[in-house]
Structures are given as C-alpha cells and as structure tokens.
Design an enzyme around this catalytic site. Structure first.
Site, PDB file in Angstrom:
ATOM      1  CE  LYS A   9     -41.287 -30.679 -25.544  1.00 50.44           C
ATOM      2  NZ  LYS A   9     -40.305 -30.565 -24.441  1.00 50.44           N
TER       3      LYS A   9
ATOM      4  N   PRO B 279     -56.470 -40.497 -23.975  1.00 51.06           N
ATOM      5  CG  PRO B 279     -58.507 -39.640 -24.770  1.00 51.06           C
ATOM      6  CD  PRO B 279     -57.439 -40.642 -25.097  1.00 51.06           C
TER       7      PRO B 279
HETATM    8  O1  O7M Z   1     -32.708 -23.001 -23.809  1.00 52.52           O
HETATM    9  P1  O7M Z   1     -32.454 -24.457 -24.198  1.00 52.52           P
HETATM   10  O2  O7M Z   1     -32.339 -24.640 -25.658  1.00 52.52           O
HETATM   11  O3  O7M Z   1     -31.347 -25.083 -23.416  1.00 52.52           O
HETATM   12  O4  O7M Z   1     -33.756 -25.271 -23.697  1.00 52.52           O
HETATM   13  C1  O7M Z   1     -35.002 -25.128 -24.290  1.00 52.52           C
HETATM   14  C2  O7M Z   1     -36.042 -25.876 -23.511  1.00 52.52           C
HETATM   15  O5  O7M Z   1     -37.305 -25.722 -24.153  1.00 52.52           O
HETATM   16  C3  O7M Z   1     -35.807 -27.373 -23.385  1.00 52.52           C
HETATM   17  O6  O7M Z   1     -36.295 -27.783 -22.119  1.00 52.52           O
HETATM   18  C4  O7M Z   1     -36.666 -27.988 -24.470  1.00 52.52           C
HETATM   19  O7  O7M Z   1     -37.126 -29.253 -24.123  1.00 52.52           O
HETATM   20  C5  O7M Z   1     -37.821 -26.993 -24.546  1.00 52.52           C
HETATM   21  N1  O7M Z   1     -38.457 -26.847 -25.876  1.00 52.52           N
HETATM   22  C6  O7M Z   1     -37.713 -26.498 -26.968  1.00 52.52           C
HETATM   23  O8  O7M Z   1     -36.514 -26.239 -26.886  1.00 52.52           O
HETATM   24  N2  O7M Z   1     -38.324 -26.418 -28.193  1.00 52.52           N
HETATM   25  C7  O7M Z   1     -39.645 -26.638 -28.388  1.00 52.52           C
HETATM   26  O9  O7M Z   1     -40.139 -26.522 -29.497  1.00 52.52           O
HETATM   27  C8  O7M Z   1     -40.417 -26.945 -27.261  1.00 52.52           C
HETATM   28  C9  O7M Z   1     -39.824 -26.992 -26.014  1.00 52.52           C
HETATM   29  C10 O7M Z   1     -40.690 -27.088 -24.893  1.00 52.52           C
HETATM   30  O10 O7M Z   1     -40.563 -26.532 -23.848  1.00 52.52           O
HETATM   31  O11 O7M Z   1     -41.789 -27.770 -25.109  1.00 52.52           O
HETATM   32  C11 O7M Z   1     -42.724 -27.771 -24.179  1.00 52.52           C
END
Ligand code: O7M
Length: 213
Positions: A62, A67
C-alpha cells in the site's frame, strides 16, 4: 499472473513456516499470492523471492509516498521477485506514475476500501482514484467485494483494466457476487489461512468461482 483460477491468496500470516504450510495446501487453486506487511515483517523480505518460486507474488505494501520514495520501494519489491505491487492513489498521479514506471506497469491502485471505515474517506473519492489509476497507466484497481455495486460502478470508469477484489468471507462479501459485478480476481485471506482445512476452503472458492465463469 495467470488468469485461470481467479483466486488470489492474501497470506497475512506471521511466520514463514505457516506461510509455507498454507501455500502448499492451497497453491493448486490460486493464480497469485498477495503478501502484506505482517508476513514481510515476520519472515523478512526474502519471503518475496521464496514465494515467487511457487506463484506470482503481489506485494501489497500500500505504497503511499512521494514519487522518489515510491520508486525506491517498487524497485526493492520487483528486484526481489514481485510480479506486481499495490499502491495508494490519494498521494497523487505523479506518485502512482513513479510506481508504474518502476514496476513496468504491474501496479494495482487501491480505490474504495472494503472495511466499514472505507466508506469514510475512500468511498467519496473512489471514482476519482479509479480514473487516476487509468490515467497513470496502472494495470488495475483494488475494489470491495463487500460492496459489489461499487465494483460495477468502478468498472465503468476503468474499462478493460483489471479489478482485484478483497472482502470475501471474513469481511462478509461473496466471491460469486464480486465476479458477477465485474471483478477479475477475488482476494481471500482468513477464509483460507484460518480454515482448519485450507485446501478444502480454497477448493470450495475455486468451485464457486468456476460456476460463475
Ligand atoms: O480475506 P481477509 O479479510 O482476511 O483479507 C483481505 C485482504 O485484502 C487483506 O490482506 C487486506 O489487507 C486486503 N484488503 C482489504 O481487505 N480491503 C481493501 O480494501 C484492500 C485490501 C487490499 O488488498 O488492498 C490492496
């Protein structure tokens, strides 16, 4: 990254041994493994290289910086074997473009986040974040399986770019709903790695996905 199973494992475990165990049990049902800070901090960045030998690895750092810093982070992730990275778009188009250049286009940009708090700040600007991802030349966006109607809205903005969608299982979303709304891949973490039988959980998701395709 293959586009066959349409399932991405979110490997948010905190030991190398557990990571290997879950991957061994579920890998036949996956197109990619997404890793985030919990595993990278617990196992060290070499885990990227190790897992990349098994499946494509998406580094979900994330990334959200200026930049130059974004570029440096992407170079480290890609240099260790990551096939793609995930960044935030709220830092601006120049920052996303730095990721796109460093990762040769293999970038997914977060839009509306899947958790309840995602409605607070990300939802109101999600359409603009999706448009920014497109303008910056990203490969795709991250959009919430917990709100499939938003996947459909965001699809209209990005056209044929890819959508990877978390929020299935533990957060309440359904894989089939997200796919029908326009997601290309489903991201699942706890629904697989916290299951007493990760292979069975991944197989069940793969079957649900296959029925929709
Ligand atoms: O299936 P879970 O809930 O155990 O995990 C979900 C994964 O997706 C976890 O690694 C989060 O960090 C990621 N994620 C979200 O759950 N919600 C978001 O809006 C975005 C992400 C994500 O992957 O962002 C890149």
């Amino acid at each position: 990254m293959e586009k066959r199973r349409r399932l991405i494992l979110a490997l948010d475990v905190t030991s190398r041994a557990e990571a290997k165990r879950v991957v061994d049990l579920s890998k036949d049902y996956l197109d990619a493994i997404k890793i985030n800070w919990p595993l990278i901090l617990a196992a060290g960045p070499d885990i990227i290289t190790e897992l990349a030998e098994v499946k494509d690895v998406i580094c979900d750092l994330k990334i959200a910086d200026i930049p130059n810093t974004n570029r440096l982070i992407c170079e480290q992730a890609v240099g260790r074997g990551a096939s793609a990275v995930i960044c935030h778009g709220f830092v601006g188009e120049d920052s996303v473009k730095a990721c796109v250049e460093a990762a040769k286009g293999q970038v997914f940009v977060v839009t509306e986040m899947s958790h309840p708090g995602g409605k607070q700040f990300t939802a109101p600007v999600a359409d603009r974040l999706a448009a920014l991802a497109k303008a910056a030349g990203a490969r795709g966006i991250v959009a919430p399986a917990t709100r499939p109607e938003r996947i459909a809205d965001l699809r209209k903005i990005i056209g044929s770019m890819e959508i990877i969608s978390p929020g299935v299982g533990a957060q309440g979303g359904k894989a089939s709903d997200a796919l029908r709304a326009g997601a290309d891949y489903i991201i699942v973490g706890r629904g697989i790695y916290e299951s007493p039988d990760p292979a069975k959980a991944a197989r069940g998701l793969a079957e649900e996905i296959e029925e929709v395709l």
